[in-house]
Each structure stands twice: as C-alpha cells, then as structure tokens.
Enzyme design. Structure first.
Site, mmCIF file in Angstrom:
data_model
loop_
_atom_site.group_PDB
_atom_site.id
_atom_site.type_symbol
_atom_site.label_atom_id
_atom_site.label_comp_id
_atom_site.label_asym_id
_atom_site.label_seq_id
_atom_site.Cartn_x
_atom_site.Cartn_y
_atom_site.Cartn_z
ATOM 1 N N GLU A 6 108.682 24.829 65.279
ATOM 2 C CA GLU A 6 107.830 23.745 65.182
ATOM 3 C C GLU A 6 107.017 23.431 66.285
ATOM 4 O O GLU A 6 105.906 22.727 65.994
ATOM 5 C CB GLU A 6 108.901 22.461 64.704
ATOM 6 N N GLU A 65 119.009 25.684 63.820
ATOM 7 C CA GLU A 65 118.414 24.659 64.777
ATOM 8 C C GLU A 65 117.578 25.192 65.825
ATOM 9 O O GLU A 65 116.514 24.722 66.190
ATOM 10 C CB GLU A 65 119.490 23.579 64.998
ATOM 11 N N LYS A 91 113.739 24.343 66.385
ATOM 12 C CA LYS A 91 112.833 23.656 67.435
ATOM 13 C C LYS A 91 111.916 24.847 68.163
ATOM 14 O O LYS A 91 110.630 24.282 68.258
ATOM 15 C CB LYS A 91 114.032 23.714 68.552
ATOM 16 N N HIS A 109 121.126 43.113 56.333
ATOM 17 C CA HIS A 109 121.016 43.152 55.049
ATOM 18 C C HIS A 109 119.625 42.864 54.822
ATOM 19 O O HIS A 109 118.960 42.684 53.729
ATOM 20 C CB HIS A 109 121.770 42.134 54.175
ATOM 21 N N LYS A 146 106.467 12.820 62.015
ATOM 22 C CA LYS A 146 107.947 12.492 62.597
ATOM 23 C C LYS A 146 108.784 12.083 61.353
ATOM 24 O O LYS A 146 109.788 12.409 61.177
ATOM 25 C CB LYS A 146 107.823 11.370 63.700
ATOM 26 N N CYS A 163 101.464 9.268 58.262
ATOM 27 C CA CYS A 163 100.518 7.975 58.558
ATOM 28 C C CYS A 163 101.165 6.977 59.076
ATOM 29 O O CYS A 163 102.406 6.462 58.504
ATOM 30 C CB CYS A 163 99.796 7.542 57.014
ATOM 31 N N TRP A 214 97.878 11.419 58.378
ATOM 32 C CA TRP A 214 98.488 12.851 58.207
ATOM 33 C C TRP A 214 97.958 13.248 56.808
ATOM 34 O O TRP A 214 98.483 12.666 55.774
ATOM 35 C CB TRP A 214 100.205 12.692 58.281
ATOM 36 N N ARG A 263 103.703 9.681 63.659
ATOM 37 C CA ARG A 263 103.637 9.709 61.973
ATOM 38 C C ARG A 263 102.481 10.388 61.862
ATOM 39 O O ARG A 263 102.630 10.934 60.312
ATOM 40 C CB ARG A 263 103.627 8.163 61.717
ATOM 41 N N ASN A 282 99.876 4.493 53.374
ATOM 42 C CA ASN A 282 100.741 5.460 53.931
ATOM 43 C C ASN A 282 101.643 5.669 52.568
ATOM 44 O O ASN A 282 102.074 4.807 51.984
ATOM 45 C CB ASN A 282 101.659 5.004 55.060
ATOM 46 N N GLY A 283 101.500 7.098 52.081
ATOM 47 C CA GLY A 283 102.287 7.348 50.847
ATOM 48 C C GLY A 283 101.395 8.259 49.926
ATOM 49 O O GLY A 283 100.268 8.749 50.253
HETATM 50 C C1 AGP Z 1 113.284 18.031 63.406
HETATM 51 O O1 AGP Z 1 112.753 18.472 64.618
HETATM 52 C C2 AGP Z 1 111.909 17.755 62.449
HETATM 53 N N1 AGP Z 1 110.842 17.471 62.966
HETATM 54 C C3 AGP Z 1 112.435 17.425 61.055
HETATM 55 O O2 AGP Z 1 112.955 18.746 60.263
HETATM 56 C C4 AGP Z 1 113.434 16.327 60.648
HETATM 57 O O3 AGP Z 1 114.693 16.832 61.303
HETATM 58 C C5 AGP Z 1 113.396 16.355 59.209
HETATM 59 O O4 AGP Z 1 112.152 15.822 58.557
HETATM 60 C C6 AGP Z 1 114.528 15.269 58.744
HETATM 61 O O5 AGP Z 1 114.035 13.872 59.124
HETATM 62 P P1 AGP Z 1 114.986 12.549 59.178
HETATM 63 O O6 AGP Z 1 116.027 12.961 59.867
HETATM 64 O O7 AGP Z 1 114.143 11.452 59.813
HETATM 65 O O8 AGP Z 1 115.283 12.392 57.877
#
Ligand code: AGP
Length: 608
Positions: free
Chosen positions: A488, A481, A485, A504, A603, A2, A75, A27, A101-102
């Site tokens: 997501e 990672e 990527k 396994h 984000k 948000c 959000w 956000r 927001n929260g």
């Molecule tokens: C990464 O591409 C993400 N969207 C997500 O995993 C992010 O890294 C995670 O939420 C942590 O965020 P921060 O680094 O702002 O704490």
C-alpha cells in the site's frame, strides 16, 4: 473518503477551512476546493491536485475574504480528479454550493429528471445532482429544501452547504458518512473528523443519520428529516492537539510506529484490575462466556488481519469456534448467526462502510455486536451494542500501524478473559500470559530501536518487482499484514501466503533473487517453515527470516535474519510486525513515495 470542513463565525473562514482540510487530507487528496461568501456572492475556487494547489491559488485563503464557507478534499469515485469534478459544486447562478462525502446511488435517475427540466450539468460527479436538486426545491427556506432532497436521494452522504441568500450561515447533513459539528465563542464548525477542528474546540456534536445542522457565529440548531428542531448534547474529546501533529517526525507513519509501545500499554491498562482482566464492554456474564459456541469477527484490511490472528488465538486458547470474514463478503453472503453467538467488528476509523453494514446486518439477525474501535464517537462506536476502545490515539497515516497493535492487544485480552473463565487455561498459564503481555511495550521499543539495520536492508529492495511474505499459524496473518503494509505504501507488488500453500501455485513466481520474507515465530511449526524456506531457496529466492531470539540455527538456511525477543507464542505478531512495518516504510521512503498519503487510497473507506 473525502474530507469536509465548514465554518461560520466572526473570523475569516478560508484560512480556517484550509487548516482543517490539511488535517483531513488523509481522507482524500486528489483535488480540493472552497466556497466562501464574500458579503455579496459565493466565491468558489477549486482545483485538481493536492490541497497545496488550492492554498497557492488562494494565497492561503487571503484572496477569499468572508466569514462563512465550506471546503473539500476529494477522493474520486465518480469522474476523474479534474477541476470540474472537484468540489464545491454549485447551481447555475452560483448561489448555492455543496461539498459532499459519500455516494449518491440514484444520481443517474435524478440527473435525467433534472435535465428534462432544463438543468445543465458541468461535472461527471454524483454530487452535482445534490446541488441542482437543492436548487430545484429551494423556495427561500434552506431546511425545507435540504430535507426534501434527503427524502429523494439514496446512498451515503455528508454535506456542507452554503446559500448566498443566507449570509453567515452554513448547513450540514449526513446519512451513513461521518460529520461532526463544533462551536466556540467565535463561530461554528463542521468537519468529517475531529482533528480538523480540535484546535478550535473540544466539545463536538455528532450529527446522527438524517439530521440537519444549521450554524452561524452565535447559534447551532439541529433538525430531523421532518424539519422538527432537535436537542443534542455535545461530547468532550480529550485528545490533545499535539497528538494530531507530526511532532518532529518526517511522516505520521514513523511517528505512529514509534507510538506503538504506548498504544499497547494503554490498551491493556484500561482493562487490568490488579491481576484480573475486566471487559465490561463484552456485556457477558461468566455463565454466558462459558456457554459461548461461536464468535464472528468482521473487519476490513489491517483490522481483518488482526481478526485472523484472533481466530488462531481464541480457538486454541479458549476453545471457541471463531469465524472471520472481510466485511465486504460477510454483508452479502447471508451469514448464519445463531442465538447466543457474539459478533465482533473491528475498525480503526469506526466509519468503514462495509464494516458498518456488517454490524447492522448482524443486529438485524438478532446478534449483539461489540465494536473494537479507535475513534471515539464514530458511527460504529455509536451503533454497536457495546464498544471496546483501542487506545492508540488519532492515527493519521493511511497505513495502519499503532491501531493494529492496539487491536491485537484488545483481542489478546478478550481471548485471555474467555480462556480463564472457560477454564481452558490454568491460573499459572494466565499469570504467565499476563506477565508476557506487560513486557510487550518494552520489547516493541527495543525492536523500533533497531530500525537502521532494517533501513539498510530495505534500501537494497527499492527496485524489487515482487516480494513474498510467508508463514504458518499466527505467522500467516502476520504475513498478510506485512505484505499489505508494503504494497500500500511502496507500490511494490507483494503477496502474503500461508507457507504451506506456496507450492500449490505461487511458487512458480519465484525466480533468481526474488525476496521471500519468512516468519518463523511459532515453535511448533518451525521445522515445517524451514522446509518451505528450502523450497524457495532451491528456486533462487533470497530469504529474510524473522524468528525468535535463540534460533540462530536458521542462519544455515536463510540469507538474512532478524530476531524478536522471546514472548508467549500467542503474542508474537505484536513483535514480528515491527520489522515488517519498518521495512515497508523504508522501501517507500527510498522510492520517494508519499508515505502518509499513498496513491489511490484514503484513510477511512466510507464507500463500499
Ligand atoms: C491499512 O493499512 C489500511 N490502509 C486499510 O486496510 C484499513 O485497515 C481498512 O480500510 C480498514 O479500516 P478501518 O480499520 O478504519 O475500518
């Protein structure tokens, strides 16, 4: 999660709010709304859908005249993304409007009590209790009503509040969710994050937990939860406004990937003095570094993957035990932190709720916490005992790229500093590492220059159902990672696995044509991963491998090969991640996904 924007001043509020919300849409983006005081009453417009729906409904704000207002991009946490659940929420006679927001944890109890007193609720949100409770306590003094609510609610909140009875004013308050206040000659602003108001002012005030701000065209006032007026100093933000614009790229993610050479260079340059690494933020003497027994690294998502890479590097290079946890697990497992141990939390946004709580828990247990943070003045930056900033600049795309690259560099620097001080590497090894570190920006640039080849390859996989990423040693966190990527932003199911673990269980998922991306950048483990490639090939997999230049022999086993320039084996993640980021990007673009704002994500994750 948000975004909030508010304005009170001499200009029309609605266009300023819409413009600010557009910068915060990363956000949250499932609904949006605004409340503007039009001289007589609060005009409230809100709708499910992206911000552009709100812009269309209000003719870019023109149908909402007035000089003070609040806005929101959502959000969803409580209730579906519908018109009713969109913010602002308002009281019965529409004289008070709130954006939030929260998460309010005790909203059910408050709601029941208010319902018994005759209050009716229109939405399924936790936020609506806030505005009804303000209404309940409001007897003409907004600060009194707001602080009473603060005493009553539990949870996290950043609020923008507007009262029809107080024309030209906006109120703001926060606890555990970010909120900043800014001012110029023409008015005052509130926002969840700096980019929303950077165009208007660079001098911002960070509202601390349980503080209230009151702003109008001329004045800014701050109050404690006990209604005492507070004095606050502003902080100058020197990001340039261009940094938060797309600068000609189709997506922020592409722009941010291209900025990685600069992010990497700036991050190490801040800590190099000649041939020495200086990290004052560690606040550790050489003797303390030598005596260090254990380091805890805590983070989420991509930052957690940088943390796992750091474990491999620090343990081997500096011979220190490193424990790495995802913050959401760390905070609830009553971790053992002994005296003299260091806790490092890593966060791009500096606002991630779980990471912030992990930081607070560590401090409660007596540990000193260092934050590796990208956003200046964020909650983690302010609450950590010290902060080592990454110099990636504002990262807008939900998928983290340049912040990750900068986090890796910060962790390389700490590892090298520790290793040199503890005598676990020689002077010559240190020099060689430094020289390889300084080559990274140019090598990343070169890899980015090869994007067309990756695009062509990615186009073949836009219909893929499932993709595996495998690697050993440092190639394992790299695989995690690369997989994150991809999933997501492209919504293709993918798994990152330690290559040796595949047999396994997950190998049962490999069938004819399944794409397996294998990373082989660690020379000592090369032969072992080749065996794993053979295992998946024998079951029909198509294998793309990422390996070091000079290993053309891999072409006998893999179907498609990408080579990274030669660097020290500790630094290979910085190079090998580039083709994986590009692959994820092009699969997402090929599928027509919203690359910068993938579904269900936000984000900064300020809820747990
Ligand atoms: C990464 O591409 C993400 N969207 C997500 O995993 C992010 O890294 C995670 O939420 C942590 O965020 P921060 O680094 O702002 O704490």
């Amino acid at each position: 999660m948000c975004g909030i924007v508010g304005y009170a001043g001499k200009k029309e509020a609605a266009p300023i709010i819409l413009d600010g919300l557009a910068k915060l849409e990363y956000r949250g983006y499932d609904s949006a709304g605004m409340a503007v005081f039009d001289g007589n009453r609060l005009n409230i417009v809100k709708s499910a859908g992206r911000l552009k729906v709100l812009a269309e409904l209000t003719h870019d704000g023109q149908t909402m005249p007035g000089f003070s207002g609040v806005g929101h991009t959502r959000w969803a946490t409580h209730g579906q993304p519908t018109d009713e659940n969109a913010h602002p929420h308002f009281n019965k006679d529409e004289t008070i409007a709130v954006v939030h927001n929260g998460i309010i944890e005790n909203y059910r109890q408050i709601k029941e009590k208010l319902q018994k007193k005759g209050y009716e609720f229109r939405s399924e949100t936790d936020t609506e209790v806030l505005v009804q409770l303000i209404d309940y306590y409001y007897k003409g003094n907004p600060i009194e009503a707001i602080t009473k609510v603060m005493h009553r609610v539990e949870g996290a909140y950043a609020l923008g509040i507007i009262f029809a009875g107080h024309p030209g004013k906006v109120f703001a308050v926060r606890k555990d969710s970010p909120l900043i206040v800014g001012k110029n000659e023409e008015g005052g602003f509130i926002a969840s994050d700096v980019p929303a108001i950077l165009k208007y002012t660079r001098d911002v005030y960070f509202i601390d937990n349980q503080e209230v701000a009151e702003l109008d065209g001329n004045n800014l006032k701050f109050y404690s939860v006990d209604e005492e007026e507070l004095k606050k100093e502003s902080v100058h933000i020197d990001w340039d406004a261009e940094a938060v614009a797309k600068g000609g790229y189709e997506h922020f993610m592409m722009k941010e990937m291209q900025e990685q050479p600069r992010a990497v260079r700036e991050t190490y340059e801040k800590h190099l003095e000649g041939e020495e690494i200086k990290i004052d933020e560690l606040k550790l003497s050489d003797e303390e570094i030598k005596a260090l027994k254990r380091i805890h690294i805590v983070a989420c998502g991509t930052a957690y993957h940088a943390g796992i890479a750091a474990k491999y590097i620090m343990e081997k290079m500096a011979r220190i035990t490193v424990e790495v946890d995802t913050a959401s697990e760390f905070r609830y497992r009553d971790p053992l932190i002994d005296e003299g141990e260091l806790v490092i939390v890593i966060s791009q946004s500096g606002e991630t709720a779980d990471t912030l709580q992990a930081l607070r828990l560590s401090q409660k247990k007596g540990a000193k916490v260092m934050g590796i943070v990208n956003v200046v003045g964020s909650s983690i930056a302010r609450e950590a005992d010290s902060v080592m900033y990454t110099w990636a600049g504002p990262e807008i795309a939900v998928a983290s790229t340049k912040a990750y690259s900068a986090q890796l560099v910060a962790l390389y620097l700490i590892s090298m500093k520790f290793a040199k001080t503890r005598g676990t590497i020689s002077g010559d090894e240190f020099k060689a590492l430094l020289s390889d570190l300084k080559k990274l920006p140019e090598q990343i640039e070169m890899l980015l220059g090869n994007k067309e080849r990756i695009q062509r390859f990615a186009n073949r996989y836009i219909a893929a159902k499932s993709i595996f990423f495998i690697g050993r040693g440092l190639d394992y966190p790299l695989s995690l990672e690369g997989s994150l990527k991809l999933k997501e932003i492209s919504y293709v199911h993918s798994e990152g696995y330690a290559a040796g673990e595949l047999k396994h269980g997950p190998i049962s998922l490999i069938e004819e044509g399944t794409l397996v991306m294998a990373a082989l950048t660690q020379e000592d483990l090369y032969g072992k991963t080749v065996s794993n490639i053979r295992e998946v090939k024998a079951r029909g997999a198509f294998v793309l491998c990422v390996t070091n230049t000079g290993h053309q022999d891999i072409e006998a086993d893999a179907d498609y090969c990408l080579y990274i320039p030669v660097t020290n084996s500790y630094f290979t993640n910085s190079l090998a991640i580039i083709p994986l980021q590009l692959f994820a990007y092009y699969v997402a673009v090929g599928k027509g996904c919203d690359v910068d704002k993938p579904r269900n994500l936000a984000k900064s994750v300020t809820v747990e």
